[in-house]
Design an enzyme around this catalytic site. Structure first.
Site, PDB file in Angstrom:
ATOM      1  N   HIS A 151      39.792  40.054  37.416  1.00  0.00           N
ATOM      2  CA  HIS A 151      40.873  40.579  36.577  1.00  0.00           C
ATOM      3  C   HIS A 151      41.698  39.458  35.977  1.00  0.00           C
ATOM      4  CE1 HIS A 151      43.977  39.648  39.586  1.00  0.00           C
ATOM      5  NE2 HIS A 151      43.109  40.071  40.501  1.00  0.00           N
ATOM      6  N   CYS A 167      40.557  38.709  45.167  1.00  0.00           N
ATOM      7  CA  CYS A 167      39.999  38.871  43.823  1.00  0.00           C
ATOM      8  C   CYS A 167      39.801  37.527  43.129  1.00  0.00           C
ATOM      9  CB  CYS A 167      40.933  39.729  42.972  1.00  0.00           C
ATOM     10  SG  CYS A 167      41.081  41.426  43.561  1.00  0.00           S
TER      11      CYS A 167
END
Length: 191
Positions: A151, A167
């Site tokens: 992301h 992440c």
């Protein structure tokens, strides 16, 4: 005898040239040292990856997230190659390594803290998509591993650092570009 007028600018430039000359001469005369592991790195320390080292074929596309050099490597089905600087998980315990794939993509994702994040940070609250403080930035690509994503981030200080809870983060312009060219089903390897 010819006289040259002395100016402040001329004096500063002459001084700077005199200071730089020894360093320049030294860099020209010394051979470049070969890294101990035999792998040459570019100036930003990215280790160049080759998709054949990770996948049998390119399929729809391929991504390698290299947590040690903090870079995401992307190959299209045609073999076009791109590399992006990333943020990576803070610790090995938060880092999931192995093979997965992109299963979903979302523009303006909403962020909801995971149960383990809520245990560690009870004051964290969900953030709506598009909010300037959204930890997922402008775009997100969801992996087949629950709660793991590639992301964007609005906090550009995180890129190039161990700063995430698992992440892989990219600058918002980079994730926007990657998002546009990455199909669902793209194979991903985190190393």
């Amino acid at each position: 005898m010819t006289r040259f007028p002395l100016s402040r600018r001329g004096l500063i430039l002459t001084g700077a040239a005199m200071l730089a000359a020894p360093r320049l001469a030294l860099s020209q005369s010394l051979p470049e040292a070969e890294p101990e592991d035999g792998v040459r790195r570019n100036s930003s320390s990215f280790i160049r990856q080759d998709w054949q080292d990770h996948f049998d074929d390119l399929g729809k596309a391929a991504i390698v997230c290299d947590t040690s050099s903090r870079a995401l490597h992307y190959w299209s089905a045609e073999g076009d190659y791109r590399i992006y600087p990333t943020s990576v998980p803070r610790t090995d315990e938060l880092t999931k390594r192995g093979y997965t794939e992109i299963v979903r993509k979302k523009v303006g994702p909403t962020w909801t803290p995971t149960a383990s994040q809520m245990e560690r940070f009870p004051d964290w609250k969900p953030v709506e998509g598009g909010a300037p403080d959204n930890p997922l930035g402008s775009h997100a690509m969801y992996l087949s591993w629950p709660a793991y994503l590639i992301h964007g981030t609005h906090d550009t200080r995180k890129i190039g650092r161990q700063s995430s809870d698992g992440c892989i983060g990219l600058f918002n312009p980079s994730i926007e570009e990657l998002f546009a060219i990455t199909p669902i089903g793209t194979q991903v390897r985190v190393i």
